[in-house]
Design an enzyme around this catalytic site. Sequence first.
Site, PDB file in Angstrom:
ATOM      1  N   GLU A  48      -3.906   8.118   7.788  1.00 62.65           N
ATOM      2  CA  GLU A  48      -4.902   7.278   7.109  1.00 62.65           C
ATOM      3  C   GLU A  48      -5.220   6.041   7.954  1.00 62.65           C
ATOM      4  O   GLU A  48      -6.385   5.660   8.116  1.00 62.65           O
ATOM      5  CB  GLU A  48      -4.372   6.856   5.736  1.00 62.65           C
ATOM      6  CG  GLU A  48      -5.350   6.028   4.920  1.00 62.65           C
ATOM      7  CD  GLU A  48      -4.797   5.628   3.567  1.00 62.65           C
ATOM      8  OE1 GLU A  48      -5.264   4.613   3.027  1.00 62.65           O
ATOM      9  OE2 GLU A  48      -3.886   6.327   3.054  1.00 62.65           O
ATOM     10  N   HIS A  81       0.831  -1.207   0.000  1.00 63.71           N
ATOM     11  CA  HIS A  81       0.000   0.000   0.000  1.00 63.71           C
ATOM     12  C   HIS A  81       0.867   1.260   0.000  1.00 63.71           C
ATOM     13  O   HIS A  81       0.574   2.246  -0.691  1.00 63.71           O
ATOM     14  CB  HIS A  81      -0.916  -0.030   1.229  1.00 63.71           C
ATOM     15  CG  HIS A  81      -1.682   1.219   1.468  1.00 63.71           C
ATOM     16  ND1 HIS A  81      -1.317   2.159   2.417  1.00 63.71           N
ATOM     17  CD2 HIS A  81      -2.801   1.714   0.878  1.00 63.71           C
ATOM     18  CE1 HIS A  81      -2.175   3.160   2.404  1.00 63.71           C
ATOM     19  NE2 HIS A  81      -3.091   2.916   1.485  1.00 63.71           N
ATOM     20  N   GLU A  96       2.163   1.840  -3.441  1.00 61.02           N
ATOM     21  CA  GLU A  96       1.114   2.406  -4.298  1.00 61.02           C
ATOM     22  C   GLU A  96       1.076   3.925  -4.159  1.00 61.02           C
ATOM     23  O   GLU A  96       1.011   4.656  -5.157  1.00 61.02           O
ATOM     24  CB  GLU A  96      -0.238   1.807  -3.905  1.00 61.02           C
ATOM     25  CG  GLU A  96      -1.432   2.478  -4.574  1.00 61.02           C
ATOM     26  CD  GLU A  96      -2.620   2.634  -3.639  1.00 61.02           C
ATOM     27  OE1 GLU A  96      -3.185   3.743  -3.575  1.00 61.02           O
ATOM     28  OE2 GLU A  96      -2.979   1.663  -2.961  1.00 61.02           O
ATOM     29  N   HIS A  97       1.123   4.426  -2.935  1.00 58.27           N
ATOM     30  CA  HIS A  97       1.117   5.874  -2.696  1.00 58.27           C
ATOM     31  C   HIS A  97       2.332   6.541  -3.344  1.00 58.27           C
ATOM     32  O   HIS A  97       2.211   7.575  -4.008  1.00 58.27           O
ATOM     33  CB  HIS A  97       1.144   6.154  -1.189  1.00 58.27           C
ATOM     34  CG  HIS A  97      -0.204   6.165  -0.555  1.00 58.27           C
ATOM     35  ND1 HIS A  97      -0.688   7.223   0.172  1.00 58.27           N
ATOM     36  CD2 HIS A  97      -1.182   5.231  -0.532  1.00 58.27           C
ATOM     37  CE1 HIS A  97      -1.908   6.954   0.617  1.00 58.27           C
ATOM     38  NE2 HIS A  97      -2.217   5.746   0.215  1.00 58.27           N
TER      39      HIS A  97
END
Length: 428
Positions: free
Chosen positions: A142, A67, A70-71
């Site tokens: 987040e 993840h 991905e960012h």
Amino acid sequence: MKRREFKHINETIYEEKMDNGLQVFLLSKPEMVKTYGIFTTNYGSIDQTFTPLGKDEEVTVPEGIAHFLEHKLFEKEDRDVFQDFTKLGASANAFTSFTKTAYLFSATSHIYENVKTLVDFVQDPYFSEESVEKEKGIISQEIRMYDDQPDWRGFFGTIGSLYHKHPVKIDIAGTVDSIQNITKDDLYTCYETFYHPSNMVLFIAGNIDAEEMMAYVRENQNNKTFPEAPEINRRFPREPVSAFKSEDAIEMAVSTPKAYVGMKEKVKDLSGEELLRSELFADMLLDYYFSTSGKYYDELYQGGLIDDSFHFETEWEREFGFTILGGDSRDPEAFLKRLKTMMHTLRKESIGDEDFARMKRKKIGEFMRALNSLEFIANQYTHYHMLGINLFDVLPVIESLKKEEMEAFIENWIQESQMTTFQVKPKQ
């Protein structure tokens, strides 16, 4: 370029495997105004232990790194890639799941430029120590945001109670502590291992000329240099068949308790069509008994044990599978007890021929309606391709399902040892 016709649904797929191993699928829909593109790597949050490209010894990377990667791919040395898409009139996004990371756009104009932007930014990573440290703060926020969401905590709490060791029990984004250990070198290690074109799929659907688009993608890939396709060695811990815990609970600031029943699915030794048939049976049975028009739903609702937040889902993947049912309940203990009794009763109930035929017709209708969505086709075609299944073969598989098969599936489906309950209780 290979052309495959699926006359039973009046669709044609164009496909080609590029010299570097990238699998490209195109679906031409001239009647559509927009075009949707998705670029997916067969790499998700569960892929934590593997042998890096060019190395002999395996490594275990921090939780949440897929993840995090991905960012970071959207951030280049001199710009944010989202701005590139905005200038081209496109809407862009990305997501990381347990097994995949995908980058996507939707646009009505500048399609070739948007395809180039999509492919180029994913295939051109830039990570610096400074930007990695900055991202840790953003992703920590987040994670904390999701940690404050009772539904999210209920979902992962249930999975965490089902699995002993498998990394599916870890939040896709990782934890605030785990992402602090991510380094620039870790990101490059994961990228170089899992983002090789041979481990990726590009699907473009919409108002395109398939011949021209395939030539465009082919030229784009031929102008780039990649190492030889690696053999990816992933390793997962040995996972017992039984559930990790029979029950668990947490306390949060909720006014109404949340309660879930989770079931660990037996996916070992299942692949291709076998996996698909099991997933279809599970989904059809859940719908038959627990949808708003289902056989058991009204009893739960009229008895005040559930409200309209009640839902269910079943997920069958290459390394894991689970089914979860639940939602808000003012009497969670009574709800969980009744729900488990209902699930065990399924093994003793008989489904009539007409009911089974109706279940199949409903499933076929849902599938055919979903094919009106470019997003559904592109996302699901990619998903099933990575499981060795063709999306457009799903319809004939549904049509071939037999009641006797479903009865055999039910016999082995619901086992007490593979079940758990999880509650989100109001803070005392």
